[in-house]
Each structure stands twice: as C-alpha cells, then as structure tokens.
Design a protein around this motif. Structure first.
Motif, mmCIF file in Angstrom:
data_model
loop_
_atom_site.group_PDB
_atom_site.id
_atom_site.type_symbol
_atom_site.label_atom_id
_atom_site.label_comp_id
_atom_site.label_asym_id
_atom_site.label_seq_id
_atom_site.Cartn_x
_atom_site.Cartn_y
_atom_site.Cartn_z
ATOM 1 N N ARG A 32 1.226 -0.964 0.219
ATOM 2 C CA ARG A 32 0.150 0.088 -0.333
ATOM 3 C C ARG A 32 0.871 1.189 -0.423
ATOM 4 O O ARG A 32 0.535 2.571 0.742
ATOM 5 N N GLY A 33 1.826 0.937 -0.736
ATOM 6 C CA GLY A 33 2.892 2.384 -0.807
ATOM 7 C C GLY A 33 3.879 2.348 0.164
ATOM 8 O O GLY A 33 4.461 3.893 0.064
ATOM 9 N N HIS A 34 3.637 1.499 1.571
ATOM 10 C CA HIS A 34 4.718 1.726 2.488
ATOM 11 C C HIS A 34 5.662 0.711 1.894
ATOM 12 O O HIS A 34 6.705 1.121 3.193
ATOM 13 N N ALA A 35 6.259 0.147 0.800
ATOM 14 C CA ALA A 35 7.704 -0.198 0.417
ATOM 15 C C ALA A 35 9.077 0.721 0.356
ATOM 16 O O ALA A 35 8.664 1.641 0.792
ATOM 17 N N PRO A 36 9.751 0.183 1.615
ATOM 18 C CA PRO A 36 10.847 1.313 0.579
ATOM 19 C C PRO A 36 11.790 1.291 -0.169
ATOM 20 O O PRO A 36 12.601 1.953 -0.712
ATOM 21 N N TRP A 37 10.783 0.550 -1.611
ATOM 22 C CA TRP A 37 11.342 1.296 -2.901
ATOM 23 C C TRP A 37 10.337 0.970 -3.675
ATOM 24 O O TRP A 37 8.871 1.101 -3.147
ATOM 25 N N ASP A 38 9.990 1.499 -4.341
ATOM 26 C CA ASP A 38 9.091 1.406 -5.758
ATOM 27 C C ASP A 38 8.158 0.079 -6.039
ATOM 28 O O ASP A 38 8.412 -0.209 -7.359
ATOM 29 N N TYR A 39 7.600 -0.440 -5.161
ATOM 30 C CA TYR A 39 7.330 -2.302 -5.331
ATOM 31 C C TYR A 39 6.103 -1.965 -5.126
ATOM 32 O O TYR A 39 5.802 -1.960 -3.609
ATOM 33 N N GLU A 40 5.511 -3.269 -5.753
ATOM 34 C CA GLU A 40 4.299 -4.020 -5.010
ATOM 35 C C GLU A 40 3.994 -4.829 -5.597
ATOM 36 O O GLU A 40 4.331 -5.787 -6.528
ATOM 37 N N ILE A 41 3.062 -5.490 -4.834
ATOM 38 C CA ILE A 41 3.288 -7.303 -4.237
ATOM 39 C C ILE A 41 1.768 -7.427 -4.818
ATOM 40 O O ILE A 41 0.616 -6.146 -4.205
ATOM 41 N N VAL A 42 0.687 -7.591 -5.156
ATOM 42 C CA VAL A 42 -1.218 -8.237 -4.977
ATOM 43 C C VAL A 42 -1.412 -9.662 -5.424
ATOM 44 O O VAL A 42 -0.429 -10.368 -6.068
ATOM 45 N N SER A 43 -2.296 -9.514 -4.300
ATOM 46 C CA SER A 43 -2.891 -10.985 -4.397
ATOM 47 C C SER A 43 -4.426 -10.939 -4.722
ATOM 48 O O SER A 43 -4.899 -10.399 -4.171
ATOM 49 N N ARG A 44 -5.199 -12.731 -5.224
ATOM 50 C CA ARG A 44 -5.914 -12.855 -4.808
ATOM 51 C C ARG A 44 -5.742 -14.303 -4.577
ATOM 52 O O ARG A 44 -5.519 -14.866 -5.872
ATOM 53 N N GLY A 45 -6.399 -14.775 -3.704
ATOM 54 C CA GLY A 45 -6.679 -15.697 -3.481
ATOM 55 C C GLY A 45 -4.749 -16.507 -4.169
ATOM 56 O O GLY A 45 -3.461 -16.239 -3.381
ATOM 57 N N HIS A 46 -4.292 -17.482 -4.506
ATOM 58 C CA HIS A 46 -2.911 -18.350 -4.981
ATOM 59 C C HIS A 46 -2.381 -17.362 -6.289
ATOM 60 O O HIS A 46 -1.245 -17.425 -6.608
ATOM 61 N N LEU A 47 -3.397 -15.961 -6.755
ATOM 62 C CA LEU A 47 -2.625 -15.209 -7.657
ATOM 63 C C LEU A 47 -1.935 -14.748 -7.057
ATOM 64 O O LEU A 47 -2.421 -13.561 -6.201
ATOM 65 N N VAL A 48 -0.733 -14.478 -7.509
ATOM 66 C CA VAL A 48 0.110 -13.203 -6.981
ATOM 67 C C VAL A 48 1.278 -12.630 -8.086
ATOM 68 O O VAL A 48 1.535 -13.037 -8.965
ATOM 69 N N VAL A 49 0.912 -11.189 -7.909
ATOM 70 C CA VAL A 49 1.673 -10.381 -8.979
ATOM 71 C C VAL A 49 2.631 -9.337 -8.289
ATOM 72 O O VAL A 49 1.672 -8.629 -8.062
ATOM 73 N N HIS A 50 3.755 -9.477 -8.360
ATOM 74 C CA HIS A 50 5.006 -7.681 -8.232
ATOM 75 C C HIS A 50 4.279 -6.866 -9.453
ATOM 76 O O HIS A 50 4.609 -6.969 -10.833
ATOM 77 N N PHE A 51 4.784 -5.888 -8.828
ATOM 78 C CA PHE A 51 4.785 -4.505 -10.084
ATOM 79 C C PHE A 51 6.203 -3.972 -9.044
ATOM 80 O O PHE A 51 6.087 -4.040 -7.899
ATOM 81 N N PHE A 52 6.870 -3.230 -9.907
ATOM 82 C CA PHE A 52 8.735 -2.109 -10.334
ATOM 83 C C PHE A 52 7.926 -0.920 -11.100
ATOM 84 O O PHE A 52 7.072 -0.642 -12.012
ATOM 85 N N ALA A 53 7.716 0.390 -10.138
ATOM 86 C CA ALA A 53 7.500 1.738 -10.809
ATOM 87 C C ALA A 53 8.025 1.452 -12.131
ATOM 88 O O ALA A 53 9.360 1.117 -12.033
ATOM 89 N N ASP A 54 7.721 2.084 -13.060
ATOM 90 C CA ASP A 54 8.864 2.315 -14.509
ATOM 91 C C ASP A 54 7.966 3.767 -14.935
ATOM 92 O O ASP A 54 6.706 3.812 -15.535
ATOM 93 N N PRO A 55 8.208 4.794 -13.939
ATOM 94 C CA PRO A 55 7.253 5.983 -14.493
ATOM 95 C C PRO A 55 7.417 6.658 -15.717
ATOM 96 O O PRO A 55 6.377 7.209 -16.360
ATOM 97 N N GLY A 56 8.748 6.000 -16.941
ATOM 98 C CA GLY A 56 9.080 6.514 -18.354
ATOM 99 C C GLY A 56 7.694 5.156 -18.504
ATOM 100 O O GLY A 56 8.535 5.332 -20.279
ATOM 101 N N LEU A 57 7.280 4.448 -18.617
ATOM 102 C CA LEU A 57 7.033 3.208 -19.753
ATOM 103 C C LEU A 57 5.727 3.602 -20.415
ATOM 104 O O LEU A 57 4.673 4.827 -19.625
ATOM 105 N N THR A 58 5.343 3.378 -21.831
ATOM 106 C CA THR A 58 4.663 4.341 -22.663
ATOM 107 C C THR A 58 3.353 2.416 -22.397
ATOM 108 O O THR A 58 4.099 1.962 -23.414
#
Length: 132
Positions: A32-58
C-alpha cells in the motif's frame, strides 16, 4: 506447506493507479505504498503479481505479459466485467473464447499495458509429464 507457483514481475507506470485497478478486480495490495522501494505485490487467492515502478513506461509499447491459469475463466471474467472496460484500447477486457489448444481464455490489459491472459483447461489440453 506453501503452494508452488510462479509470481510474475510486471512494470507499472504508476503504482497507485496499479493498486487501484487491481483492487477493483479483488486483489489485495501488500505494501500500500509503504515499501522501502517503488514496488507493489497484489494477490487474490493463489494469484500473486509483483509490480515495479517504471514511470517512463509507454503503455502502448509495453510487451510484458503473464498467464493466470484458473479453475473457471468465465467466473473471473464475470467479476471483471464490473470495471466496464472496453474491448479495445488500454485498458481493455476481451470475452472468453475456447482456443484450439484446449483452453478457454480471455485477456485483460491493465493501465500500464501489461497483457494478462486468463484461462482454464477445457479438459483435453496437453499436460506435460513431471520428469523429476
């Protein structure tokens, strides 16, 4: 004992936008934005996806993707319909289709342009043998 699974790591042009989008799909953010780096993990049951910040992404040039094998792709699709996403553009949601390789699949493209294919086995798909 933990379930063995793959956890894809995808780019996000904006982690707050990504958290909100996947939150509407029933995923729970871990940091929820409190990681010590620009990173998030989301999950729904056994589905887990990690995201890293890439502000320049098109989003239209993003080639990242992953596959979620689920028990019932139609059920997932129905729950995702609440977002009222178009079937073209970014983000988007396409309807489930039976594929010749034995899967029933639909696709979701998130606001960062990540392609998520979601499917379930129709029963006659090739299942590789465990050679271990």
């Amino acid at each position: 004992m933990r379930t063995e699974r793959a956890e894809p790591i995808l780019p996000a042009r904006n982690l707050d936008e990504t958290r909100a989008f996947y939150g509407k799909l029933g995923f729970r953010p871990w940091f929820r934005g409190h990681a010590p780096w620009d990173y998030e993990i989301v999950s729904r049951g056994h589905l887990v996806v990690h995201f890293f910040a890439d502000p320049g992404l098109t989003p239209s040039k993003n080639n990242a993707s992953c596959y979620w094998r689920v028990k019932d792709a139609d059920r997932f699709y129905q729950s995702f319909l609440a977002l009222n996403l178009p079937s073209e553009g970014i983000p988007r949601l396409t309807a489930p289709v039976d594929q010749p390789w034995g899967m029933r699949e639909f696709s979701l493209v998130d606001p960062s342009g990540n392609l998520v294919r979601v499917g379930h086995d129709l029963g006659d798909a090739y299942v590789p043998q465990d050679d271990s």
